[in-house]
Write a protein that holds these residues in place. Structure first.
Motif, PDB file in Angstrom:
ATOM      1  N   TYR A 337       0.887  -1.120  -0.106  1.00 52.57           N
ATOM      2  CA  TYR A 337      -0.138  -0.181   0.090  1.00 52.57           C
ATOM      3  C   TYR A 337       0.562   1.423  -0.002  1.00 52.57           C
ATOM      4  O   TYR A 337       0.629   2.221  -0.797  1.00 52.57           O
ATOM      5  CB  TYR A 337      -1.063   0.181   1.287  1.00 52.57           C
ATOM      6  N   LEU A 338       1.909   1.257   0.898  1.00 51.07           N
ATOM      7  CA  LEU A 338       2.800   2.622   0.952  1.00 51.07           C
ATOM      8  C   LEU A 338       3.646   2.646  -0.280  1.00 51.07           C
ATOM      9  O   LEU A 338       3.715   4.007  -0.626  1.00 51.07           O
ATOM     10  CB  LEU A 338       3.678   2.414   2.303  1.00 51.07           C
ATOM     11  N   GLY A 339       4.214   1.706  -0.727  1.00 51.85           N
ATOM     12  CA  GLY A 339       5.243   1.836  -1.712  1.00 51.85           C
ATOM     13  C   GLY A 339       5.070   0.857  -3.031  1.00 51.85           C
ATOM     14  O   GLY A 339       5.886   0.911  -3.908  1.00 51.85           O
ATOM     15  N   GLY A 340       3.885   0.350  -3.166  1.00 47.97           N
ATOM     16  CA  GLY A 340       3.547  -0.614  -4.292  1.00 47.97           C
ATOM     17  C   GLY A 340       4.871  -1.533  -4.771  1.00 47.97           C
ATOM     18  O   GLY A 340       5.441  -1.942  -3.801  1.00 47.97           O
ATOM     19  N   LEU A 341       4.969  -1.855  -5.845  1.00 42.07           N
ATOM     20  CA  LEU A 341       6.143  -2.956  -6.348  1.00 42.07           C
ATOM     21  C   LEU A 341       7.496  -2.247  -5.901  1.00 42.07           C
ATOM     22  O   LEU A 341       8.392  -3.155  -5.720  1.00 42.07           O
ATOM     23  CB  LEU A 341       6.004  -3.266  -7.685  1.00 42.07           C
ATOM     24  N   LEU A 342       7.676  -0.925  -6.010  1.00 41.97           N
ATOM     25  CA  LEU A 342       9.082  -0.310  -5.759  1.00 41.97           C
ATOM     26  C   LEU A 342       9.479  -0.840  -4.485  1.00 41.97           C
ATOM     27  O   LEU A 342      10.766  -0.925  -4.287  1.00 41.97           O
ATOM     28  CB  LEU A 342       8.834   1.195  -5.922  1.00 41.97           C
ATOM     29  N   LEU A 343       8.636  -0.754  -3.486  1.00 41.11           N
ATOM     30  CA  LEU A 343       8.878  -1.283  -2.005  1.00 41.11           C
ATOM     31  C   LEU A 343       8.894  -2.603  -1.759  1.00 41.11           C
ATOM     32  O   LEU A 343       9.423  -3.389  -1.061  1.00 41.11           O
ATOM     33  CB  LEU A 343       8.044  -0.509  -1.085  1.00 41.11           C
ATOM     34  N   ALA A 344       7.615  -3.121  -2.244  1.00 35.87           N
ATOM     35  CA  ALA A 344       7.281  -4.483  -1.835  1.00 35.87           C
ATOM     36  C   ALA A 344       8.061  -5.613  -2.578  1.00 35.87           C
ATOM     37  O   ALA A 344       8.435  -6.798  -1.971  1.00 35.87           O
ATOM     38  CB  ALA A 344       5.654  -4.739  -2.308  1.00 35.87           C
ATOM     39  N   ALA A 345       8.494  -5.535  -3.895  1.00 35.96           N
ATOM     40  CA  ALA A 345       9.354  -6.537  -4.527  1.00 35.96           C
ATOM     41  C   ALA A 345      10.759  -6.594  -3.980  1.00 35.96           C
ATOM     42  O   ALA A 345      11.072  -7.967  -3.782  1.00 35.96           O
ATOM     43  CB  ALA A 345       9.488  -5.867  -6.014  1.00 35.96           C
ATOM     44  N   PRO A 346      11.474  -5.654  -3.459  1.00 31.43           N
ATOM     45  CA  PRO A 346      12.707  -5.948  -2.935  1.00 31.43           C
ATOM     46  C   PRO A 346      12.640  -6.520  -1.589  1.00 31.43           C
ATOM     47  O   PRO A 346      13.275  -7.547  -1.461  1.00 31.43           O
ATOM     48  CB  PRO A 346      13.119  -4.451  -2.722  1.00 31.43           C
ATOM     49  N   LEU A 347      11.663  -6.124  -0.844  1.00 32.23           N
ATOM     50  CA  LEU A 347      11.278  -7.025   0.502  1.00 32.23           C
ATOM     51  C   LEU A 347      10.644  -8.337   0.352  1.00 32.23           C
ATOM     52  O   LEU A 347      11.407  -9.443   0.996  1.00 32.23           O
ATOM     53  CB  LEU A 347      10.441  -6.028   1.282  1.00 32.23           C
ATOM     54  N   ALA A 348      10.017  -8.407  -0.829  1.00 36.06           N
ATOM     55  CA  ALA A 348       9.663  -9.889  -1.131  1.00 36.06           C
ATOM     56  C   ALA A 348      10.880 -10.773  -1.659  1.00 36.06           C
ATOM     57  O   ALA A 348      10.535 -11.965  -1.100  1.00 36.06           O
ATOM     58  CB  ALA A 348       8.537  -9.815  -2.275  1.00 36.06           C
ATOM     59  N   TYR A 349      11.543 -10.295  -2.281  1.00 39.01           N
ATOM     60  CA  TYR A 349      12.861 -10.893  -2.746  1.00 39.01           C
ATOM     61  C   TYR A 349      13.567 -11.214  -1.550  1.00 39.01           C
ATOM     62  O   TYR A 349      14.177 -12.556  -1.437  1.00 39.01           O
ATOM     63  CB  TYR A 349      13.649 -10.165  -3.620  1.00 39.01           C
ATOM     64  N   ALA A 350      13.767 -10.405  -0.609  1.00 39.26           N
ATOM     65  CA  ALA A 350      14.609 -10.844   0.644  1.00 39.26           C
ATOM     66  C   ALA A 350      14.017 -11.623   1.584  1.00 39.26           C
ATOM     67  O   ALA A 350      14.777 -12.717   2.243  1.00 39.26           O
ATOM     68  CB  ALA A 350      14.770  -9.234   1.386  1.00 39.26           C
ATOM     69  N   ILE A 351      12.740 -11.864   1.763  1.00 43.29           N
ATOM     70  CA  ILE A 351      11.950 -12.825   2.362  1.00 43.29           C
ATOM     71  C   ILE A 351      12.210 -14.043   1.650  1.00 43.29           C
ATOM     72  O   ILE A 351      12.376 -15.414   2.363  1.00 43.29           O
ATOM     73  CB  ILE A 351      10.480 -12.605   2.580  1.00 43.29           C
ATOM     74  N   PHE A 352      12.016 -14.209   0.424  1.00 40.79           N
ATOM     75  CA  PHE A 352      12.211 -15.477  -0.438  1.00 40.79           C
ATOM     76  C   PHE A 352      13.425 -15.818  -0.260  1.00 40.79           C
ATOM     77  O   PHE A 352      13.721 -17.222   0.070  1.00 40.79           O
ATOM     78  CB  PHE A 352      11.829 -15.267  -1.864  1.00 40.79           C
ATOM     79  N   LYS A 353      14.416 -15.097  -0.191  1.00 37.30           N
ATOM     80  CA  LYS A 353      15.940 -15.471  -0.177  1.00 37.30           C
ATOM     81  C   LYS A 353      16.036 -15.942   1.265  1.00 37.30           C
ATOM     82  O   LYS A 353      16.754 -16.909   1.412  1.00 37.30           O
ATOM     83  CB  LYS A 353      16.934 -14.286  -0.241  1.00 37.30           C
ATOM     84  N   THR A 354      15.612 -15.203   2.332  1.00 36.97           N
ATOM     85  CA  THR A 354      15.626 -15.924   3.545  1.00 36.97           C
ATOM     86  C   THR A 354      15.114 -17.353   3.806  1.00 36.97           C
ATOM     87  O   THR A 354      15.650 -18.100   4.463  1.00 36.97           O
ATOM     88  CB  THR A 354      14.877 -14.790   4.460  1.00 36.97           C
ATOM     89  N   LEU A 355      13.778 -17.348   3.321  1.00 36.09           N
ATOM     90  CA  LEU A 355      13.096 -18.756   3.421  1.00 36.09           C
ATOM     91  C   LEU A 355      13.637 -19.936   2.695  1.00 36.09           C
ATOM     92  O   LEU A 355      13.945 -21.055   3.296  1.00 36.09           O
ATOM     93  CB  LEU A 355      11.742 -18.575   2.918  1.00 36.09           C
ATOM     94  N   THR A 356      14.403 -19.702   1.502  1.00 32.17           N
ATOM     95  CA  THR A 356      15.074 -20.568   0.899  1.00 32.17           C
ATOM     96  C   THR A 356      16.571 -21.099   1.503  1.00 32.17           C
ATOM     97  O   THR A 356      16.822 -22.078   1.706  1.00 32.17           O
ATOM     98  CB  THR A 356      15.439 -20.401  -0.597  1.00 32.17           C
ATOM     99  N   SER A 357      17.153 -19.827   2.164  1.00 31.33           N
ATOM    100  CA  SER A 357      18.502 -19.978   2.670  1.00 31.33           C
ATOM    101  C   SER A 357      18.175 -20.756   4.057  1.00 31.33           C
ATOM    102  O   SER A 357      19.018 -21.809   4.348  1.00 31.33           O
ATOM    103  CB  SER A 357      19.148 -18.691   3.144  1.00 31.33           C
ATOM    104  N   MET A 358      17.026 -20.514   4.735  1.00 27.87           N
ATOM    105  CA  MET A 358      16.797 -21.387   5.925  1.00 27.87           C
ATOM    106  C   MET A 358      16.516 -22.610   5.656  1.00 27.87           C
ATOM    107  O   MET A 358      16.912 -23.757   6.497  1.00 27.87           O
ATOM    108  CB  MET A 358      15.407 -20.736   6.594  1.00 27.87           C
TER     109      MET A 358
END
Length: 436
Positions: A337-358
């Protein structure tokens, strides 16, 4: 804004100066060897005190000076002698995202609130990264999470005291949900879930009976307070964080029996104070409090501005959308809501990377020089954090240990996975392992 006004009314220059001087003296006198751990203990207690809004000046001072123990952690981590972990490249997303967020909400009507939120995000993420850099062994990792556990005994103790001595004032009138000294049940859940998970880890790791009994008592107290909050998502989140201890205890019938006696005993003793005040009917209801419907409302708003969110808008609110009547109550929807894909996409990638690394680290756990109980507890807490993000907005910018743990554990798992892949060893053991 009402909360900010209330804090300003309770805050005086004398209170603020006293807190600044006390923390400054403590930081100067603190030996560097123990400075980071001591600062983590103070921060874990201090950051959560501002949630107890009915504590008056104490809550307001905590709100105004929360950054001091955080700065102390950063300083002691930065100056700590010893080896340094390489910061995972993905971790820098957590520092770039707040800058993107500030740009996106720069033209909104209440942008000051947004700036403060993203400043909190940047500060806690930077602190977590600096702490991760100096955590290069099992001992140092346990000292970090152990310090957080000790610090969280303060909000847990305050909640227990409120239940025992201020029962009438500790439950929301007409609703019957436990809210000691004004803390929201959804804000109390992360504290209790973290305390219970770390107590469960201590139950596995400690050999001394006295320490194990203390851990059992903490689990019993946390579980009782969770039930008193009547938070369904809270119970699920805590259950996820407690999975390692539950599986471990299930294989030891005698210890499981002792644990049941102690935890249930503590729970029964505490729960009797809820008689006539608590209402747990909500736990059996099938309603969702309108949160998921609210998420769909925000989804429709996001669909209208999918790229930049609030970027370039005039008069929009950072807190509540124009078409909604409440906050998103969802960390992921709130970010979009606050930043659209500009904000959500990088954070989504960080979460994806975290979960796959875990997943990768747990798959190759036999090559990690870390107690399985500690490794699984870290994974369960991180999983609980992401699960909690579906019903709360605390995982990115909340001033709490929950947010700090999110960034710290994310760096930990991504960094450890990189070490395993590249054969750079700190936690990843090159020779014979102490723990299989």
């Amino acid at each position: 804004m009402d909360r900010i006004t209330r804090h300003l009314e309770n805050l005086s220059i004398a209170h603020l100066m006293l807190a600044l001087v006390a923390m400054g003296i403590a930081a100067i006198l603190m030996p560097k060897k123990y400075g980071m751990e001591a600062s983590l203990i103070i921060a874990a207690a201090w950051l959560n005190l501002n949630r107890f809004t009915n504590l008056g000046p104490i809550a307001s001072i905590s709100k105004a000076t929360y950054w001091m123990p955080v700065i102390a952690i950063m300083w002691f981590a930065y100056t700590r002698p010893g080896n340094r972990n390489t910061v995972p490249s993905v971790a820098w997303i957590y520092l770039i995202a707040p800058i993107i967020g500030c740009i996106c909400i720069a033209t909104t009507g209440d942008r000051i609130i947004g700036f403060v939120q993203f400043a909190n995000m940047f500060l806690l993420a930077l602190t977590a990264i600096l702490v991760y850099r100096v955590v290069d062994s099992e001992e140092s990792f346990i000292r970090v999470v152990g310090s957080i556990f000790v610090g969280l005994m303060v909000p847990l103790g305050i909640s227990v005291l409120a239940l025992v001595f201020f029962r009438a004032q500790s439950f929301i009138p007409g609703i019957g949900r436990f809210a000691p000294f004004g803390i929201n049940a959804n804000q109390l859940v992360p504290i209790l879930a973290t305390v219970m998970a770390l107590a469960g880890c201590g139950l596995i790791g400690f050999k001394a009976k006295a320490y194990r009994i203390v851990c059992m008592a903490v689990i019993g107290a946390g579980a009782t307070l969770l039930i008193a909050t009547a938070s369904r998502q809270g119970i699920i989140v805590a259950a996820v964080s407690m999975l390692p201890a539950a599986f471990w205890a299930a294989k030891r019938p005698l210890l499981l029996g002792i644990m049941a006696v102690v935890t249930v005993g503590v729970g029964v003793w505490l729960f009797r104070f809820t008689e006539g005040a608590a209402s747990t009917d909500r736990l059996t209801e099938a309603t969702t409090s309108g949160r998921y419907d609210n998420s769909f409302v925000y989804a429709s708003m996001i669909a209208k501005r999918p790229i930049g969110g609030l970027l370039g808008t005039k008069g929009m609110s950072v807190v509540v959308g124009q078409e909604a009547d409440k906050i998103p109550h969802n960390s992921y929807v709130g970010v979009a809501y606050l930043g659209g894909l500009l904000l959500a996409a990088p954070l989504a990638y960080a979460i994806f990377k975290t979960l796959t690394s875990m997943y990768y680290v747990l798959w190759r756990r036999s090559q990690v020089n870390l107690q399985p109980a500690v490794l699984w507890t870290a994974a369960s807490i991180l999983g609980a954090i992401y699960l909690h993000g579906l019903v709360n907005d605390m995982i990115f910018w909340s001033v709490s240990t929950w947010t700090f743990l999110h960034y710290f554990l994310s760096c930990f798992f991504i960094g450890l996975a990189n070490q395993l892949r590249e054969n750079r060893y700190s936690f990843a053991a090159q020779q014979q392992l102490r723990y299989a």
